[in-house]
Motif scaffolding. Structure first.
Motif, PDB file in Angstrom:
ATOM      1  N   ILE A 330       6.988 -13.455 -13.649  1.00  0.00           N
ATOM      2  CA  ILE A 330       7.796 -13.781 -12.954  1.00  0.00           C
ATOM      3  C   ILE A 330       7.325 -15.471 -12.095  1.00  0.00           C
ATOM      4  O   ILE A 330       5.953 -15.444 -12.272  1.00  0.00           O
ATOM      5  CB  ILE A 330       8.335 -13.463 -10.895  1.00  0.00           C
ATOM      6  CG1 ILE A 330       9.201 -12.398 -11.571  1.00  0.00           C
ATOM      7  CG2 ILE A 330       9.076 -13.774 -10.663  1.00  0.00           C
ATOM      8  CD1 ILE A 330       8.770 -11.133 -10.907  1.00  0.00           C
ATOM      9  N   LYS A 331       8.080 -16.844 -12.571  1.00  0.00           N
ATOM     10  CA  LYS A 331       7.441 -17.818 -12.073  1.00  0.00           C
ATOM     11  C   LYS A 331       8.621 -18.174 -11.130  1.00  0.00           C
ATOM     12  O   LYS A 331       9.712 -18.862 -11.219  1.00  0.00           O
ATOM     13  CB  LYS A 331       7.961 -19.301 -13.532  1.00  0.00           C
ATOM     14  CG  LYS A 331       8.055 -18.532 -14.978  1.00  0.00           C
ATOM     15  CD  LYS A 331       8.389 -19.189 -15.972  1.00  0.00           C
ATOM     16  CE  LYS A 331       7.111 -18.811 -17.716  1.00  0.00           C
ATOM     17  NZ  LYS A 331       8.383 -19.736 -18.785  1.00  0.00           N
ATOM     18  N   PRO A 332       7.219 -18.400 -10.149  1.00  0.00           N
ATOM     19  CA  PRO A 332       8.549 -18.878  -8.795  1.00  0.00           C
ATOM     20  C   PRO A 332       8.789 -19.960  -8.889  1.00  0.00           C
ATOM     21  O   PRO A 332       9.408 -20.085  -8.120  1.00  0.00           O
ATOM     22  CB  PRO A 332       7.016 -18.880  -7.893  1.00  0.00           C
ATOM     23  CG  PRO A 332       6.154 -17.406  -8.691  1.00  0.00           C
ATOM     24  CD  PRO A 332       5.985 -18.023  -9.529  1.00  0.00           C
ATOM     25  N   THR A 333       8.435 -21.102  -9.384  1.00  0.00           N
ATOM     26  CA  THR A 333       8.749 -21.902  -9.615  1.00  0.00           C
ATOM     27  C   THR A 333       9.712 -22.777 -10.089  1.00  0.00           C
ATOM     28  O   THR A 333      11.049 -23.660 -10.047  1.00  0.00           O
ATOM     29  CB  THR A 333       7.609 -23.630 -10.482  1.00  0.00           C
ATOM     30  OG1 THR A 333       7.290 -22.609 -12.045  1.00  0.00           O
ATOM     31  CG2 THR A 333       6.225 -23.552  -9.827  1.00  0.00           C
ATOM     32  N   ALA A 334      10.584 -21.220 -11.024  1.00  0.00           N
ATOM     33  CA  ALA A 334      11.744 -21.671 -11.592  1.00  0.00           C
ATOM     34  C   ALA A 334      12.570 -20.712 -10.148  1.00  0.00           C
ATOM     35  O   ALA A 334      13.798 -21.178 -10.750  1.00  0.00           O
ATOM     36  CB  ALA A 334      11.707 -20.572 -12.512  1.00  0.00           C
ATOM     37  N   LEU A 335      12.676 -19.723  -9.226  1.00  0.00           N
ATOM     38  CA  LEU A 335      13.754 -20.139  -8.110  1.00  0.00           C
ATOM     39  C   LEU A 335      13.282 -21.284  -6.668  1.00  0.00           C
ATOM     40  O   LEU A 335      14.197 -20.517  -5.611  1.00  0.00           O
ATOM     41  CB  LEU A 335      12.768 -18.548  -8.018  1.00  0.00           C
ATOM     42  CG  LEU A 335      12.364 -18.025  -8.329  1.00  0.00           C
ATOM     43  CD1 LEU A 335      12.130 -16.508  -7.838  1.00  0.00           C
ATOM     44  CD2 LEU A 335      14.054 -17.104  -9.144  1.00  0.00           C
ATOM     45  N   THR A 336      12.738 -22.501  -7.134  1.00  0.00           N
ATOM     46  CA  THR A 336      12.498 -23.663  -6.085  1.00  0.00           C
ATOM     47  C   THR A 336      14.117 -23.686  -6.099  1.00  0.00           C
ATOM     48  O   THR A 336      14.231 -24.127  -4.643  1.00  0.00           O
ATOM     49  CB  THR A 336      11.549 -24.377  -6.617  1.00  0.00           C
ATOM     50  OG1 THR A 336      10.357 -23.846  -6.602  1.00  0.00           O
ATOM     51  CG2 THR A 336      11.399 -25.653  -5.989  1.00  0.00           C
TER      52      THR A 336
END
Length: 459
Positions: A330-336
């Motif tokens: 999971i890439k949290p930055t993609a959920l910003t």
């Protein structure tokens, strides 16, 4: 030689380390036993935290080299696809020779409810994304909201398959990361909401005669000395080849055939718009190829070389490693840009799923509570999550509900295959995916009433 460890061997070592850590933590920490989180899920959550601080990597002669989330995302995709090879190789005698009418009726009930929940969850996710974009004018793709339904009901592997097609064929940004995040949160929902819900129902007597006491071994996740389970049987003479080695070799061959077919599809399928599903649907080609190999072995009278226990161990191992890898991918930055609709949709969908499972379970022809908790786990996490909750109600699998979980796959494959076939094109301009979900959500309960799968309230 040093470079050969990066990135995939190093990633495999980290997944292995975290799963072992998960086993230890589950055995020692009471809250994890109460929630019944599997070791792979515990390890995945721990890995997700470590990834945020760049602590997941490999030492090299030039210093510490960090592993990227993309590496773990790729591993989870292949583990998911490879596990379907195992599913295709299973002889599944129960499905082939079933005579239990109640089990088939229960499987139909589960399969129809599965399609209903998939549609409701997808509509909630899409609605939240569309609503947030209209409020804020944010630059993100609303279609990614549909992945809530896929992530919750179908798990990370198939969700990533859809998202891969969207990104590669329709240039929809962040689909894989958002889809994997939905799937990962679904595992947490299955434990955090599912276990208290099941325990509450047991205290109220909803489980009836099937309720059982959870053993200490079930809570800790470790069997006591002298209480080992027989996992597999050998079909090969060890002087020739190890039996597990033969099963892995056969599965690897089938996976190679699946890749070859996907590549042919990608390059030569006559309709250019759907060529992108060629490699994205490797899991399906692998399962179909495995089924053909199994049928061929039956025709040649050598199907006895396949040991169901060995195939199940191989398949379940892939799922364990996949669950851990999903969290690390999971890439949290993609959920910003979508964190608000992402979070809101998960909360709404989780409670709607719980309500629907309880409402339909109370009105099921029989075994309503056992089926309700199983479907809640299945439609937020995976089939394993459903069986985990079922074990609280039916610890010895004395009811046919566990069998129904397996048979349910046949129902969903036939009845809701159009949804799976349409999902890769949901990102195409003007594709009516929303109306497919709306129609399914309306028609499915009506079909259940007509088939008398919904009756008077039982508890």
């Amino acid at each position: 030689m040093e470079a050969s460890f990066y990135p995939y061997i190093a990633a495999f070592v980290w997944i292995s380390l975290l799963i072992v850590a998960g086993v230890i933590l589950r055995a020692k920490i009471k809250i994890l036993q109460t929630l019944l989180f599997p070791a792979s899920l515990i390890g995945g959550i721990l890995g997700f935290i470590l990834m945020r601080f760049d602590l997941v990597g490999i030492p090299t002669s030039s210093g510490w080299q960090v592993l990227s989330p993309s590496t773990f995302g790729m591993i989870s995709f292949h583990l998911f696809a490879f596990s379907f090879v195992g599913i295709g190789l299973l002889r599944n005698k129960d499905a082939e020779k079933r005579q239990n009418r109640e089990a088939m009726r229960g499987a139909l009930w589960m399969g129809l409810l599965f399609g209903f929940l998939f549609s409701i969850q997808a509509l909630v996710g899409y609605g939240a994304f569309v609503g947030w974009q209209k409020l804020t004018g944010g630059a993100f793709f609303e279609v990614n909201g549909f992945l809530l339904g896929a992530g919750f009901t179908q798990g990370p592997g198939q969700t990533q398959a859809y998202a891969t097609v969207w990104e590669e064929s329709y240039q929809v940004a962040n689909s894989i990361d958002i889809g994997l995040a939905f799937a990962a949160i679904g595992f947490l929902v299955a434990g955090i909401m599912g276990v208290p819900f099941t325990r509450y129902g047991l205290r109220r007597g909803w489980g009836g005669q099937t309720s059982g006491v959870i053993s200490p071994e079930f809570c800790s996740g470790i069997l006591a000395e002298g209480n080992r389970l027989v996992c597999a049987q050998g079909t090969m003479h060890p002087a020739n080849i190890d039996s597990m080695g033969f099963h892995l070799a056969l599965a690897g061959l089938v996976y190679g055939l699946a890749y070859a077919f996907g590549l042919l599809w990608l390059n030569y399928f006559p309709i250019a718009g759907i060529r992108g599903i060629g490699l994205g649907y490797t899991f399906m080609w692998g399962m179909m190829a495995a089924m053909l190999v199994r049928k061929g072995m039956q025709r040649l009278n050598c199907a006895h070389l396949l040991d169901e226990g060995s195939v199940r161990r191989m398949t379940n191992t892939c799922v364990d490693f996949m669950i851990c890898a999903v969290f690390m991918g999971i890439k949290p930055t993609a959920l910003t840009s979508v964190v608000i609709p992402f979070s809101v949709s998960i909360v709404i969908a989780s409670f709607l799923t719980l309500w629907a499972c309880l409402w339909f379970g109370r009105r099921a022809p029989s075994l309503g509570f056992a089926r309700a908790v199983t479907m809640f786990g299945y439609c937020t996490g995976t089939g394993a999550s459903g069986l985990m909750l079922l074990r609280l109600v039916d610890p010895e699998y004395a009811t046919p509900v566990a069998l129904e979980v397996g048979l349910m796959g046949l129902v969903t494959f036939v009845v809701f295959k159009p949804i799976s076939l349409c999902m890769p094109f949901a990102a195409a301009p003007d594709f009516p995916m929303i109306w497919i979900f709306v129609g399914t959500a309306i028609l499915t309960p009506l079909v259940m009433y007509v088939l008398r799968l919904v009756g008077r309230r039982q508890f």
